[in-house]
Design an enzyme around this catalytic site. Structure first.
Site, PDB file in Angstrom:
ATOM      1  N   TYR A 225       0.781  -1.210   0.011  1.00  0.00           N
ATOM      2  CA  TYR A 225      -0.007  -0.039   0.137  1.00  0.00           C
ATOM      3  C   TYR A 225       0.861   1.265  -0.049  1.00  0.00           C
ATOM      4  CZ  TYR A 225      -3.960  -3.311   1.430  1.00  0.00           C
ATOM      5  OH  TYR A 225      -4.816  -4.035   1.285  1.00  0.00           O
TER       6      TYR A 225
ATOM      7  N   SER B  21     -13.461  -3.747   1.132  1.00  0.00           N
ATOM      8  CA  SER B  21     -14.299  -3.146   0.255  1.00  0.00           C
ATOM      9  C   SER B  21     -15.792  -3.418   0.560  1.00  0.00           C
ATOM     10  CB  SER B  21     -14.085  -3.104  -1.250  1.00  0.00           C
ATOM     11  OG  SER B  21     -12.575  -3.132  -1.483  1.00  0.00           O
TER      12      SER B  21
ATOM     13  N   LEU C  95     -17.964  -1.335   1.339  1.00  0.00           N
ATOM     14  CA  LEU C  95     -18.621  -0.208   0.726  1.00  0.00           C
ATOM     15  C   LEU C  95     -18.433  -0.026  -0.710  1.00  0.00           C
ATOM     16  CD1 LEU C  95     -18.168   2.570   3.851  1.00  0.00           C
ATOM     17  CD2 LEU C  95     -19.709   0.823   3.567  1.00  0.00           C
TER      18      LEU C  95
END
Length: 327
Positions: free
Chosen positions: A56, A200, A202
């Site tokens: 990330y 994820s 959402l």
């Protein structure tokens, strides 16, 4: 914030964790100060489970989390991941030397001597999962990690790894628009005492507080490659989402909070990790664990967003190459 157990024998954590992918800039420009404020807000809301990864922002997310740990003296439960080797020839490496070296790098960036949960970010198809489980079990015995997990894997991979050493957590995409884990994975996790961590939840922001407009995404941003956000598919998806948003408003809830409450209601072993880089966005869903959905709510949500409602796949063909498919 309610609490849930992070797998059999694992620690108790907040029912909702925080995904720290956005701290690396994948979903748009950010600053470390903004990320630190988001972490402060998460802690203030009772979130005690943070999920990051070495890739990330090529270490940036872990570095920010490490800075927050150092300056705030907090002690959340930390999960990180390794296995994806970036570059033009992006590949997956589950070998013991690679996982050990990447774990040491993560620990340095985080400023800690062990991590509570360490995932393989993807399964290297050519390497038997039993070999990988042995590597991870050795790290548990050495005290480098509290437990291990796997991401984007199939139920059969969970079964094989668990037979070698108990799998603490499985992390796959799961939300109201990505339902594949219901076809066996969520059930096998429950049967084996493995936590299921929906990432994820959402829907890549599609179920967020503000209606997403793919046309405003930065060129080259990750979501611009996802078929569900394409010019062909998004208008159809948006129509469904608008109806869901209206229902959430009628309930006095943000769409993000309602979507998370739905995920939480799918099993007590589910610990979703919505991601954001701002305290303001986090505030829209941080209280979702306190929402109780009635049978009428469940029925109406199923009517508005029935299984299989989303137009387009969740990944394009290149993104999907390292994901295990089982249906």
């Amino acid at each position: 914030m309610q609490q849930r157990q992070l797998g059999a024998g694992g620690p108790m954590v907040s029912a909702i964790g925080l995904g720290c992918l956005s701290f690396g800039g994948l979903f748009g420009a950010t600053t470390d100060d903004e990320s630190l404020r988001c972490l402060d807000a998460a802690w203030d809301h009772g979130i005690t489970f943070l999920d990051t990864a070495n890739i990330y922002g090529v270490g940036r997310s872990e570095t920010v989390v490490g800075e927050w740990l150092r300056t705030r003296k907090r002690r959340p439960v930390i999960a990180t991941k390794a296995s994806i080797v970036p570059g033009p020839a992006r590949r997956i490496d589950n070998s013991a030397p690679h996982l050990r070296a990447e774990l040491e790098g993560s620990l340095r960036r985080l400023g800690i001597d062990h991590v509570d949960l360490f995932y393989i970010h993807r399964h290297e198809a050519a390497r038997p999962i039993e070999e990988v489980a042995e590597t991870l079990a050795a790290l548990v015995r050495e005290g480098k990690i509290g437990g291990y997990g796997m991401s984007e894997v199939a139920p059969y991979t969970l079964e094989r790894a668990h037979a070698v050493h108990p799998v603490r957590a499985i992390q796959n995409e799961y939300s109201l628009w990505t339902r594949q884990p219901e076809l066996g994975l969520i059930q096998r996790c429950a049967a084996l005492g493995t936590a299921f961590i929906p990432f994820s939840p959402l829907a890549r922001g599609a179920l967020g507080h503000t209606m997403l407009d793919p046309a405003t995404l930065t060129p080259g941003e990750f979501r611009t490659q996802i078929p569900r956000f394409s010019a062909e598919n998004w208008p159809r998806n948006k129509a469904r989402i608008e109806a869901f948003r209206a229902y959430a408003a009628d309930r006095g809830l943000s769409p993000a909070a309602l979507a998370l409450a739905w995920v939480l209601a799918q099993g007590h072993h589910l610990i979703p990790i919505p991601g954001t880089r701002t305290a303001a966005h986090l505030a829209h869903w941080a209280g979702a664990s306190d929402i109780t959905l009635s049978p009428e709510d469940q029925s109406e949500i199923a009517r508005l967003l029935p299984i299989g409602w989303a137009f387009g796949d969740r990944y394009d063909d290149d993104q999907a190459t390292t994901v295990e498919r089982y249906c």
